[in-house]
Motif scaffolding. Structure first.
Motif, PDB file in Angstrom:
ATOM      1  N   ALA A   1      -6.102   8.445  18.451  1.00 41.87           N
ATOM      2  CA  ALA A   1      -5.770   7.505  17.392  1.00 41.87           C
ATOM      3  C   ALA A   1      -4.646   8.057  16.531  1.00 41.87           C
ATOM      4  O   ALA A   1      -4.490   9.280  16.405  1.00 41.87           O
ATOM      5  N   ASP A   2      -3.889   7.152  15.952  1.00 39.18           N
ATOM      6  CA  ASP A   2      -2.944   7.499  14.900  1.00 39.18           C
ATOM      7  C   ASP A   2      -3.630   7.167  13.582  1.00 39.18           C
ATOM      8  O   ASP A   2      -4.266   6.112  13.457  1.00 39.18           O
ATOM      9  N   LEU A   3      -3.532   8.060  12.620  1.00 38.76           N
ATOM     10  CA  LEU A   3      -4.197   7.877  11.328  1.00 38.76           C
ATOM     11  C   LEU A   3      -3.144   7.712  10.240  1.00 38.76           C
ATOM     12  O   LEU A   3      -2.180   8.471  10.184  1.00 38.76           O
TER      13      LEU A   3
ATOM     14  N   LEU B   1       0.850  -1.190   0.000  1.00 40.29           N
ATOM     15  CA  LEU B   1       0.000   0.000   0.000  1.00 40.29           C
ATOM     16  C   LEU B   1       0.882   1.236   0.000  1.00 40.29           C
ATOM     17  O   LEU B   1       1.890   1.304   0.704  1.00 40.29           O
ATOM     18  N   LYS B   2       0.492   2.228  -0.775  1.00 35.74           N
ATOM     19  CA  LYS B   2       1.270   3.463  -0.855  1.00 35.74           C
ATOM     20  C   LYS B   2       0.809   4.423   0.240  1.00 35.74           C
ATOM     21  O   LYS B   2      -0.310   4.928   0.218  1.00 35.74           O
ATOM     22  N   LEU B   3       1.696   4.669   1.217  1.00 40.02           N
ATOM     23  CA  LEU B   3       1.410   5.571   2.323  1.00 40.02           C
ATOM     24  C   LEU B   3       1.544   7.013   1.847  1.00 40.02           C
ATOM     25  O   LEU B   3       2.557   7.405   1.275  1.00 40.02           O
ATOM     26  N   ILE B   4       0.496   7.813   2.103  1.00 37.21           N
ATOM     27  CA  ILE B   4       0.477   9.201   1.663  1.00 37.21           C
ATOM     28  C   ILE B   4       0.805  10.161   2.808  1.00 37.21           C
ATOM     29  O   ILE B   4       1.581  11.089   2.642  1.00 37.21           O
ATOM     30  N   HIS B   5       0.213   9.907   3.992  1.00 38.69           N
ATOM     31  CA  HIS B   5       0.353  10.854   5.096  1.00 38.69           C
ATOM     32  C   HIS B   5       0.075  10.121   6.410  1.00 38.69           C
ATOM     33  O   HIS B   5      -0.697   9.163   6.450  1.00 38.69           O
ATOM     34  N   VAL B   6       0.680  10.594   7.501  1.00 39.59           N
ATOM     35  CA  VAL B   6       0.464  10.038   8.838  1.00 39.59           C
ATOM     36  C   VAL B   6       0.133  11.182   9.787  1.00 39.59           C
ATOM     37  O   VAL B   6       0.761  12.238   9.733  1.00 39.59           O
ATOM     38  N   MET B   7      -0.855  10.967  10.629  1.00 38.66           N
ATOM     39  CA  MET B   7      -1.186  11.911  11.704  1.00 38.66           C
ATOM     40  C   MET B   7      -1.159  11.146  13.020  1.00 38.66           C
ATOM     41  O   MET B   7      -1.776  10.094  13.139  1.00 38.66           O
ATOM     42  N   ASN B   8      -0.462  11.690  14.007  1.00 33.88           N
ATOM     43  CA  ASN B   8      -0.366  11.057  15.316  1.00 33.88           C
ATOM     44  C   ASN B   8      -1.184  11.813  16.341  1.00 33.88           C
ATOM     45  O   ASN B   8      -1.356  13.029  16.244  1.00 33.88           O
TER      46      ASN B   8
END
Length: 158
Positions: free
Chosen positions: A68-70, A40-47
């Motif tokens: 949650a972490d997104l 899967l191609k990861l685009i962005h992470v929010m913690n």
């Protein structure tokens, strides 16, 4: 002065709870590592995103979390719920929201859920996500993700 046996009993009780929660957290961390291997191609992470969950039907406390972490992927959205004690995160659950049939069929070690309802601009501009079914054997889950900006909301691809 408290009885020493009571102190030892409480200490043992909290130690057992810590070990059990840590085991669940380690299982989820392993799942998160496995998802990176499927391409899967990861685009962005929010913690540390604030959220509110509401559960109905069969009780499943894994869906009860306030942070949650997104992880935003090209055709999926991963929510990893947790609670914190100090700086340490205890993961409660991790689930991938997607309509992609390939992911549902080939990602057996991970829970892939097709959401029933998604509203990117719900009450107070929260992101509202609902999935599951409310009855004796299944759980219906409603999640409100707070304080996401428009750019982050547009990254939710399911």
């Amino acid at each position: 002065m408290p009885n020493l046996s009571v102190i030892i009993l409480f200490g043992f009780f909290f130690y057992i709870i810590f070990v059990l929660k840590n085991q669940n957290s380690k299982k989820i961390e392993n799942k998160l590592n496995n998802i990176q291997n499927i391409g899967l191609k990861l685009i962005h992470v929010m913690n540390n995103v604030q959220c509110v969950t509401f559960i109905s039907g069969a009780k499943n406390n894994n869906f009860s979390f306030k942070k949650a972490d997104l992880y935003f992927y090209e055709n999926a959205f991963l929510i990893v719920g947790f609670f914190k004690i100090g700086e340490y995160k205890f993961y409660k659950s991790a689930f991938l929201l997607s309509q992609n049939e390939y992911l549902k069929d080939n990602l057996k070690s991970f829970e892939v859920i097709a959401p029933k309802n998604i509203n990117l601009n719900s009450f107070n501009k929260d992101v509202y996500i609902e999935f599951g079914e409310s009855n004796f054997t299944n759980t219906n889950v409603e999640i409100r993700l707070k304080n996401l900006n428009e750019e982050e909301k547009n990254l939710i691809k399911i």
